[in-house]
Write an enzyme that holds these catalytic residues in place. Structure first.
Site, PDB file in Angstrom:
ATOM      1  N   CYS A 207     -22.386  18.420  35.364  1.00 45.82           N
ATOM      2  CA  CYS A 207     -23.640  19.243  34.352  1.00 45.82           C
ATOM      3  C   CYS A 207     -24.177  18.078  33.370  1.00 45.82           C
ATOM      4  O   CYS A 207     -25.124  18.290  32.821  1.00 45.82           O
ATOM      5  CB  CYS A 207     -22.784  20.254  33.789  1.00 45.82           C
ATOM      6  N   CYS A 354     -27.656   3.040  33.539  1.00 40.20           N
ATOM      7  CA  CYS A 354     -27.743   4.485  33.795  1.00 40.20           C
ATOM      8  C   CYS A 354     -27.117   5.211  32.583  1.00 40.20           C
ATOM      9  O   CYS A 354     -27.427   4.578  31.445  1.00 40.20           O
ATOM     10  CB  CYS A 354     -27.125   4.971  35.064  1.00 40.20           C
TER      11      CYS A 354
HETATM   12  N1  ATP Z   1      -7.990  17.284  33.185  1.00 43.61           N
HETATM   13  C1  ATP Z   1      -8.331  18.069  32.220  1.00 43.61           C
HETATM   14  N2  ATP Z   1      -7.467  18.490  30.949  1.00 43.61           N
HETATM   15  C2  ATP Z   1      -7.869  19.151  29.969  1.00 43.61           C
HETATM   16  N3  ATP Z   1      -9.347  19.607  29.652  1.00 43.61           N
HETATM   17  C3  ATP Z   1     -10.139  19.060  30.699  1.00 43.61           C
HETATM   18  C4  ATP Z   1      -9.796  18.430  31.895  1.00 43.61           C
HETATM   19  N4  ATP Z   1     -10.876  18.216  32.589  1.00 43.61           N
HETATM   20  C5  ATP Z   1     -11.944  18.662  31.872  1.00 43.61           C
HETATM   21  N5  ATP Z   1     -11.436  19.276  30.956  1.00 43.61           N
HETATM   22  C6  ATP Z   1     -12.181  20.109  29.865  1.00 43.61           C
HETATM   23  O1  ATP Z   1     -12.931  20.893  30.478  1.00 43.61           O
HETATM   24  C7  ATP Z   1     -14.232  21.020  29.667  1.00 43.61           C
HETATM   25  C8  ATP Z   1     -15.350  21.243  30.920  1.00 43.61           C
HETATM   26  O2  ATP Z   1     -16.429  21.897  29.957  1.00 43.61           O
HETATM   27  P1  ATP Z   1     -17.924  21.244  30.657  1.00 43.61           P
HETATM   28  O3  ATP Z   1     -18.094  21.483  31.913  1.00 43.61           O
HETATM   29  O4  ATP Z   1     -18.863  22.258  29.537  1.00 43.61           O
HETATM   30  O5  ATP Z   1     -17.849  19.916  29.969  1.00 43.61           O
HETATM   31  P2  ATP Z   1     -18.368  18.938  28.829  1.00 43.61           P
HETATM   32  O6  ATP Z   1     -17.381  17.860  28.827  1.00 43.61           O
HETATM   33  O7  ATP Z   1     -17.978  19.602  27.394  1.00 43.61           O
HETATM   34  O8  ATP Z   1     -19.639  18.758  28.835  1.00 43.61           O
HETATM   35  P3  ATP Z   1     -20.448  17.542  29.257  1.00 43.61           P
HETATM   36  O9  ATP Z   1     -19.825  17.046  30.611  1.00 43.61           O
HETATM   37  O10 ATP Z   1     -22.071  18.040  29.491  1.00 43.61           O
HETATM   38  O11 ATP Z   1     -20.655  16.615  28.419  1.00 43.61           O
HETATM   39  C9  ATP Z   1     -14.303  19.959  28.859  1.00 43.61           C
HETATM   40  O12 ATP Z   1     -14.093  20.504  27.308  1.00 43.61           O
HETATM   41  C10 ATP Z   1     -13.310  18.847  29.108  1.00 43.61           C
HETATM   42  O13 ATP Z   1     -12.925  18.405  27.914  1.00 43.61           O
END
Ligand code: ATP
Length: 396
Positions: A207, A354
């Protein structure tokens, strides 16, 4: 009372002993639905649900799980709230920017429903901690955005025999399913039956790369909560063995049957999921290892008036949001297909960049294969440039 659907499962959670007078008042609109009733609400009160990621899907999921009266909610996230999250991560507000997401989520939940016990896991879910964390919960909701965590969640849930609700979103489309290898109806399967292997690195944009319509998170997050409530209380027909695919532009839901794949290897232990999914391809990692420059080194080239070409390999709409002055836009796919190679100079150094370095590493490997042996790329991409060299630039 509605009829019992064929795929109905027994309730996942035993009922709590009682609801207090305040809880009866709060949950009255649930209590008068015959399928939920006092018993269903007591099951919700006794339920322990872990939400992984307080991001796009986790935000609405946590809000509705809390409002519904799930007694214990675990929140795991290792990130902090960023301004770019607020368009969809509605559990966080303006004053939460910079705060750990797990902490911000806990504060919002307390405001929505003070009867919920929130367990904070302000850390990353990893191979090392997943089993210990999962053991404390009846049900898991995966709201994360990366393949390494998705396979980790799946494998840990399989090893512990726990069900989990999975969701994913991209632009205007979302998907939801329920995976439970040990489902008591014998129809259990897991995520690897659907996706045996992670897609090659760079093939499925995140995303952060491709964008997501904020309200799609609410549509998919609320379906995930609906499935959680059904599993906990044993009502309705869970999305077990079925995947719902939602297209917000066409306004259509499609259902795909998932079958147990006899080829799916038995999961016996947790593995290194970063390596399993490959964050970038081996070729890209090798190319980048010896040919990465820092933002400071790129600035030094500009300051010295060096004759080189800076190529931005992102998409035109990203270039429009922010670009490094003097960079020429050639999207990565045009380089990977070979179509753009004729536009590249043979007699000048080439620097690629990028958003954060993964796509430019893939393009760099392609350039090296095509004979541009001296090409380099900017580590950390335009985001690192904005952070370290030109903080006046917007980030996204
Ligand atoms: N292994 C993990 N452990 C804990 N939290 C995780 C892990 N992988 C992903 N997350 C969390 O899951 C959430 C996914 O949310 P989202 O897809 O909206 O992404 P985001 O990282 O906040 O947004 P973007 O990628 O657009 O900057 C995030 O807050 C991310 O920190």
């Amino acid at each position: 009372m509605s009829g019992t659907p064929a795929g109905q499962l027994p309730p996942l959670v035993e009922p709590a002993a009682e609801l207090t007078k305040e809880e009866v008042a709060r949950y009255s609109r649930h209590l008068i639905i015959p399928d939920v009733g006092m018993e269903g609400q007591k099951r919700l009160k006794n339920a322990k649900v872990l939400v992984i990621g307080a991001g796009g899907l986790g935000s609405p999921a946590l809000l509705y799980l809390a409002a519904a009266g799930v007694g214990t909610l675990g929140v795991i996230d290792f990130d902090v709230v960023d301004e770019s999250n607020l368009q969809r991560q509605v559990i966080h507000g303006q004053s939460d920017v910079g705060k750990p997401k797990a902490v911000s989520a806990k504060e919002s939940i307390a405001e929505i429903n003070p009867f919920v016990d929130v367990v904070l896991h302000n850390e990353q879910l990893t191979t090392e901690n997943a089993l210990d964390i999962f053991r404390g919960y009846d049900l898991i909701l995966d709201g994360t955005d990366n393949f390494a965590t998705r396979y980790l969640v799946n494998d840990a849930a399989v090893l512990l025999g726990k069900p989990y609700v999975w969701g994913s979103i991209f632009r205007f489309e979302g998907q939801v399913s329920v995976f439970w290898e040990d489902a008591p109806n014998g129809k259990g399967l897991n995520y690897r039956d659907l996706y045996p292997e992670a897609p090659p690195p760079g093939m499925v944009p995140s995303c952060a790369e491709g964008g997501v319509l904020g309200v799609l998170c609410a549509s998919i997050g609320s379906i995930m909560v609906n499935e959680a409530i059904k599993l906990i209380t044993g009502i309705g027909e869970p999305l077990l063995g079925r995947l719902i695919s939602y297209d917000a532009l066409e306004m259509r839901y499609r259902e795909v049957k998932i079958r147990k794949d006899p080829e799916t290897p038995k999961i016996t232990e947790l593995i290194d999921y970063e390596a399993f999914c490959g964050v970038v391809s081996q070729d890209a990692a090798n190319a980048a290892a010896a040919h990465t420059i820092t933002p400071a080194e790129l600035k030094a080239k500009f300051d010295a008036g060096e004759d080189f070409v800076l190529i931005d390999v992102r998409e035109p709409h990203e270039y429009e949001i922010v670009n490094i002055k003097g960079a020429k836009l050639i999207p990565k796919d045009r380089i990977l297909s070979g179509e753009a190679l004729a536009e590249l100079p043979q007699d000048k150094p080439i620097v690629l960049h990028c958003k954060s370095g993964a796509r430019s590493a893939e393009a760099l490997a392609a350039l090296h294969r095509a004979g541009f042996a001296d090409a380099t790329h900017l580590g950390g991409g335009v985001l690192a440039w904005a952070r370290q060299i030109d903080p006046s630039l917007p980030t996204y």
